[in-house]
Design a protein around this motif. Structure first.
Motif, PDB file in Angstrom:
ATOM      1  N   LYS A 135       6.754 -31.163   4.223  1.00 35.72           N
ATOM      2  CA  LYS A 135       6.970 -29.798   3.741  1.00 35.72           C
ATOM      3  C   LYS A 135       8.457 -29.534   3.518  1.00 35.72           C
ATOM      4  O   LYS A 135       8.860 -28.970   2.487  1.00 35.72           O
ATOM      5  CB  LYS A 135       6.385 -28.806   4.746  1.00 35.72           C
ATOM      6  N   ARG A 136       9.304 -29.964   4.467  1.00 35.79           N
ATOM      7  CA  ARG A 136      10.750 -29.780   4.315  1.00 35.79           C
ATOM      8  C   ARG A 136      11.288 -30.625   3.166  1.00 35.79           C
ATOM      9  O   ARG A 136      12.108 -30.159   2.355  1.00 35.79           O
ATOM     10  CB  ARG A 136      11.465 -30.149   5.607  1.00 35.79           C
ATOM     11  N   LEU A 137      10.834 -31.870   3.079  1.00 36.40           N
ATOM     12  CA  LEU A 137      11.299 -32.793   2.047  1.00 36.40           C
ATOM     13  C   LEU A 137      11.001 -32.245   0.655  1.00 36.40           C
ATOM     14  O   LEU A 137      11.867 -32.273  -0.236  1.00 36.40           O
ATOM     15  CB  LEU A 137      10.630 -34.142   2.278  1.00 36.40           C
ATOM     16  N   LEU A 138       9.802 -31.727   0.450  1.00 44.04           N
ATOM     17  CA  LEU A 138       9.438 -31.193  -0.870  1.00 44.04           C
ATOM     18  C   LEU A 138      10.137 -29.873  -1.151  1.00 44.04           C
ATOM     19  O   LEU A 138      10.522 -29.593  -2.296  1.00 44.04           O
ATOM     20  CB  LEU A 138       7.918 -31.032  -0.972  1.00 44.04           C
ATOM     21  N   HIS A 139      10.283 -29.056  -0.096  1.00 44.19           N
ATOM     22  CA  HIS A 139      10.988 -27.778  -0.281  1.00 44.19           C
ATOM     23  C   HIS A 139      12.411 -28.016  -0.763  1.00 44.19           C
ATOM     24  O   HIS A 139      12.933 -27.260  -1.605  1.00 44.19           O
ATOM     25  CB  HIS A 139      10.999 -26.998   1.035  1.00 44.19           C
ATOM     26  N   ASN A 140      13.045 -29.064  -0.253  1.00 44.73           N
ATOM     27  CA  ASN A 140      14.431 -29.377  -0.634  1.00 44.73           C
ATOM     28  C   ASN A 140      14.529 -30.205  -1.914  1.00 44.73           C
ATOM     29  O   ASN A 140      15.621 -30.609  -2.306  1.00 44.73           O
ATOM     30  CB  ASN A 140      15.125 -30.114   0.516  1.00 44.73           C
ATOM     31  N   LYS A 141      13.385 -30.472  -2.546  1.00 42.51           N
ATOM     32  CA  LYS A 141      13.321 -31.165  -3.840  1.00 42.51           C
ATOM     33  C   LYS A 141      14.006 -32.530  -3.787  1.00 42.51           C
ATOM     34  O   LYS A 141      14.638 -32.974  -4.758  1.00 42.51           O
ATOM     35  CB  LYS A 141      13.950 -30.301  -4.944  1.00 42.51           C
ATOM     36  N   LEU A 142      13.855 -33.239  -2.656  1.00 43.91           N
ATOM     37  CA  LEU A 142      14.533 -34.525  -2.502  1.00 43.91           C
ATOM     38  C   LEU A 142      13.917 -35.618  -3.361  1.00 43.91           C
ATOM     39  O   LEU A 142      14.540 -36.669  -3.565  1.00 43.91           O
ATOM     40  CB  LEU A 142      14.523 -34.947  -1.030  1.00 43.91           C
ATOM     41  N   LEU A 143      12.712 -35.398  -3.859  1.00 45.03           N
ATOM     42  CA  LEU A 143      12.064 -36.379  -4.735  1.00 45.03           C
ATOM     43  C   LEU A 143      12.026 -35.902  -6.182  1.00 45.03           C
ATOM     44  O   LEU A 143      11.412 -36.554  -7.030  1.00 45.03           O
ATOM     45  CB  LEU A 143      10.648 -36.675  -4.252  1.00 45.03           C
ATOM     46  N   GLY A 144      12.621 -34.765  -6.460  1.00 46.38           N
ATOM     47  CA  GLY A 144      12.488 -34.171  -7.783  1.00 46.38           C
ATOM     48  C   GLY A 144      11.143 -33.473  -7.901  1.00 46.38           C
ATOM     49  O   GLY A 144      10.616 -32.914  -6.930  1.00 46.38           O
ATOM     50  N   ASP A 145      10.547 -33.517  -9.070  1.00 46.33           N
ATOM     51  CA  ASP A 145       9.225 -32.927  -9.290  1.00 46.33           C
ATOM     52  C   ASP A 145       8.158 -33.964  -8.961  1.00 46.33           C
ATOM     53  O   ASP A 145       8.142 -35.067  -9.519  1.00 46.33           O
ATOM     54  CB  ASP A 145       9.077 -32.479 -10.745  1.00 46.33           C
ATOM     55  N   VAL A 146       7.263 -33.612  -8.058  1.00 47.39           N
ATOM     56  CA  VAL A 146       6.228 -34.548  -7.612  1.00 47.39           C
ATOM     57  C   VAL A 146       5.192 -34.731  -8.712  1.00 47.39           C
ATOM     58  O   VAL A 146       4.629 -33.757  -9.228  1.00 47.39           O
ATOM     59  CB  VAL A 146       5.546 -34.045  -6.325  1.00 47.39           C
ATOM     60  N   HIS A 147       4.924 -35.992  -9.069  1.00 47.28           N
ATOM     61  CA  HIS A 147       3.877 -36.257 -10.059  1.00 47.28           C
ATOM     62  C   HIS A 147       2.649 -36.903  -9.418  1.00 47.28           C
ATOM     63  O   HIS A 147       1.563 -36.870 -10.006  1.00 47.28           O
ATOM     64  CB  HIS A 147       4.396 -37.115 -11.216  1.00 47.28           C
ATOM     65  N   GLU A 148       2.810 -37.489  -8.213  1.00 47.32           N
ATOM     66  CA  GLU A 148       1.644 -38.059  -7.527  1.00 47.32           C
ATOM     67  C   GLU A 148       1.817 -37.939  -6.016  1.00 47.32           C
ATOM     68  O   GLU A 148       2.850 -38.317  -5.461  1.00 47.32           O
ATOM     69  CB  GLU A 148       1.445 -39.519  -7.913  1.00 47.32           C
ATOM     70  N   PHE A 149       0.780 -37.422  -5.377  1.00 53.07           N
ATOM     71  CA  PHE A 149       0.753 -37.238  -3.924  1.00 53.07           C
ATOM     72  C   PHE A 149      -0.545 -37.838  -3.419  1.00 53.07           C
ATOM     73  O   PHE A 149      -1.627 -37.436  -3.859  1.00 53.07           O
ATOM     74  CB  PHE A 149       0.802 -35.742  -3.590  1.00 53.07           C
ATOM     75  N   GLU A 150      -0.446 -38.828  -2.546  1.00 48.44           N
ATOM     76  CA  GLU A 150      -1.647 -39.471  -2.004  1.00 48.44           C
ATOM     77  C   GLU A 150      -1.620 -39.388  -0.482  1.00 48.44           C
ATOM     78  O   GLU A 150      -0.640 -39.796   0.155  1.00 48.44           O
ATOM     79  CB  GLU A 150      -1.732 -40.928  -2.453  1.00 48.44           C
ATOM     80  N   ALA A 151      -2.702 -38.876   0.091  1.00 49.29           N
ATOM     81  CA  ALA A 151      -2.806 -38.727   1.537  1.00 49.29           C
ATOM     82  C   ALA A 151      -4.087 -39.380   2.031  1.00 49.29           C
ATOM     83  O   ALA A 151      -5.150 -39.254   1.405  1.00 49.29           O
ATOM     84  CB  ALA A 151      -2.813 -37.244   1.912  1.00 49.29           C
ATOM     85  N   HIS A 152      -3.986 -40.075   3.154  1.00 47.64           N
ATOM     86  CA  HIS A 152      -5.119 -40.761   3.772  1.00 47.64           C
ATOM     87  C   HIS A 152      -5.345 -40.240   5.188  1.00 47.64           C
ATOM     88  O   HIS A 152      -4.386 -39.940   5.906  1.00 47.64           O
ATOM     89  CB  HIS A 152      -4.852 -42.265   3.871  1.00 47.64           C
ATOM     90  N   TYR A 153      -6.617 -40.194   5.579  1.00 43.90           N
ATOM     91  CA  TYR A 153      -6.971 -39.917   6.972  1.00 43.90           C
ATOM     92  C   TYR A 153      -8.112 -40.877   7.292  1.00 43.90           C
ATOM     93  O   TYR A 153      -9.291 -40.534   7.200  1.00 43.90           O
ATOM     94  CB  TYR A 153      -7.401 -38.461   7.141  1.00 43.90           C
ATOM     95  N   ASP A 154      -7.742 -42.100   7.657  1.00 45.02           N
ATOM     96  CA  ASP A 154      -8.722 -43.174   7.812  1.00 45.02           C
ATOM     97  C   ASP A 154      -8.958 -43.521   9.277  1.00 45.02           C
ATOM     98  O   ASP A 154      -8.092 -43.313  10.135  1.00 45.02           O
ATOM     99  CB  ASP A 154      -8.240 -44.432   7.074  1.00 45.02           C
ATOM    100  N   ARG A 155     -10.136 -44.112   9.536  1.00 39.39           N
ATOM    101  CA  ARG A 155     -10.498 -44.587  10.867  1.00 39.39           C
ATOM    102  C   ARG A 155     -11.274 -45.899  10.734  1.00 39.39           C
ATOM    103  O   ARG A 155     -11.712 -46.254   9.645  1.00 39.39           O
ATOM    104  CB  ARG A 155     -11.366 -43.547  11.598  1.00 39.39           C
ATOM    105  N   TYR A 156     -11.439 -46.562  11.865  1.00 38.70           N
ATOM    106  CA  TYR A 156     -12.286 -47.749  11.875  1.00 38.70           C
ATOM    107  C   TYR A 156     -13.370 -47.557  12.929  1.00 38.70           C
ATOM    108  O   TYR A 156     -13.130 -47.697  14.123  1.00 38.70           O
ATOM    109  CB  TYR A 156     -11.473 -49.010  12.179  1.00 38.70           C
ATOM    110  N   ARG A 157     -14.555 -47.207  12.454  1.00 38.33           N
ATOM    111  CA  ARG A 157     -15.722 -47.028  13.320  1.00 38.33           C
ATOM    112  C   ARG A 157     -16.926 -47.664  12.632  1.00 38.33           C
ATOM    113  O   ARG A 157     -17.738 -46.970  12.002  1.00 38.33           O
ATOM    114  CB  ARG A 157     -15.991 -45.545  13.588  1.00 38.33           C
ATOM    115  N   PRO A 158     -17.040 -48.988  12.719  1.00 38.62           N
ATOM    116  CA  PRO A 158     -18.111 -49.673  11.997  1.00 38.62           C
ATOM    117  C   PRO A 158     -19.494 -49.394  12.554  1.00 38.62           C
ATOM    118  O   PRO A 158     -20.489 -49.542  11.836  1.00 38.62           O
ATOM    119  CB  PRO A 158     -17.740 -51.151  12.130  1.00 38.62           C
ATOM    120  N   GLU A 159     -19.562 -48.999  13.800  1.00 40.41           N
ATOM    121  CA  GLU A 159     -20.851 -48.719  14.429  1.00 40.41           C
ATOM    122  C   GLU A 159     -21.049 -47.216  14.590  1.00 40.41           C
ATOM    123  O   GLU A 159     -20.087 -46.453  14.669  1.00 40.41           O
ATOM    124  CB  GLU A 159     -20.942 -49.402  15.795  1.00 40.41           C
TER     125      GLU A 159
END
Length: 361
Positions: A135-159
């Motif tokens: 949130k701080r990084l984007l507010h300060n425009k440290l990457l310029g204008d964001v064209h792609e944002f990818e977020a993961h919330y993964d787990r490993y529970r095969p059973e």
């Protein structure tokens, strides 16, 4: 002079015990837990020895001194318990997801306005280290204008996890409502409401009876947001990959709070609560005024407890609510649109949202 909110917790399973109780317990000047609904056990007595243990929702809501009810029970109970609590004249916190349908969410919003009580959803993932840093990084425009944002919330529970209601084939079960509610809320906070959604929602594991894998692509015109979650990710990749016109930010690793909480630790028992280890700080590679940086970017300290600090100020001081029910409505609406998109295998225009500003501090 303290004026704690007299509080009740409905349910004392994993969510109640680990995600909510520690943050009201360690704020005695703000919250006084006077009752807990446990159907059969008395586990809450360890943290709240003076609290009444109620055995039914009716018995708990009959306690007139209760001002705030925190609902941590299975998803299908959120709407009826929240509605009953509002009608009983209580403020309400609902663990995510807010409700199962957007119609239920709208009914709660309308009812809370009619009775003049606060209702909020516990979006604690707004207060994790990585999100606060992004949130701080984007507010300060440290990457310029964001064209792609990818977020993961993964787990490993095969059973299959035994006796896990989230894995039963019931309305509101599965990881789209569970983990997806966090990812969607974060995306809306950062980028606002999308124009369209393209979703791939699956039952991936052989034994799966409800959603255990999803990929949502949210269209914002120039900006593309990708939200992914699965239960068969043994070696996790980056949690966040953000690319802008000036540079990129890549973040591995997990905010440490949940690990401490599930080990039974209170926030007051851990030095530097919510501070990530430097080894999992994100990497920023960007160009600022002609100077190229490719280095670790220090993470901000997280604290789920900020949610309850903010809520107290709303109830006692009238400060505007940060986690508004309209935000929660929009999350559920997006889930409904995503389910339609996946079923019909097409991109769906996003309509039916409620306009609601997000805090910017």
């Amino acid at each position: 002079m303290s004026n704690p909110v007299k509080t009740a917790i409905i349910g004392f399973g994993v969510a109640g015990k680990f995600m909510h109780a520690p943050f009201v317990k360690t704020r005695p000047e703000q919250y006084d837990v006077i009752a807990v609904l446990e159907r059969h056990q008395k586990e809450s007595a360890t943290l709240f020895p003076g609290a009444v243990i109620a055995r039914s929702i009716e018995a708990l809501l009959a306690i007139e001194d209760i001002e705030l009810v925190i609902i941590t029970t299975p998803n299908e109970t959120h709407f009826p318990y929240a509605k009953a609590s509002l009608l009983a004249g209580k403020h309400v916190v609902v663990d995510k997801p807010f409700t199962i349908t957007s119609a239920e969410a709208q009914e709660l919003i309308t009812l809370s306005q009619q009775v003049g009580k606060v209702i909020s959803v516990y979006q604690n993932r707004r207060y994790v280290s990585d999100f606060l840093t992004i949130k701080r990084l984007l507010h300060n425009k440290l990457l310029g204008d964001v064209h792609e944002f990818e977020a993961h919330y993964d787990r490993y529970r095969p059973e299959a996890k035994p006796n896990a209601w989230r894995e039963e084939p019931a309305p509101g079960s599965g990881i789209l409502y569970d983990l997806g509610a966090h990812l969607i809320d974060q995306a809306f906070y950062l980028f606002g409401l999308p124009q369209e959604v393209t979703a791939d929602i699956r039952l991936q594991r052989p034994h799966a009876r409800t959603v255990d894998n999803f990929e949502l692509k949210l269209g914002y015109g120039f900006t593309k947001v990708i939200l992914k979650s699965g239960m068969l990710v043994r070696e996790p990749g980056p949690r966040y990959m953000i690319h802008g016109t000036l540079g990129s930010f890549v973040k591995y690793g997990e905010d440490p709070q949940e690990v401490y909480l599930r080990a039974g630790k209170l926030p007051t028992e851990v030095e530097n609560w919510g501070q990530e280890d430097e080894q999992i700080f994100g990497t920023i590679h960007t160009d600022l005024s002609g100077h190229v940086f490719n280095e670790k970017y220090p993470s901000i300290k997280g604290d789920y407890g900020y949610y309850y600090e903010n809520l107290y100020k709303t109830i006692r001081e009238g400060i505007p609510l940060r986690e508004r029910p309209e935000h929660a409505f929009n999350v559920i609406k997006l889930i409904e649109l995503a389910e339609e998109s996946s079923k019909e295998k097409r991109t769906i225009a996003c309509t039916g949202f409620i306009a609601a500003a997000y805090p910017r501090d």
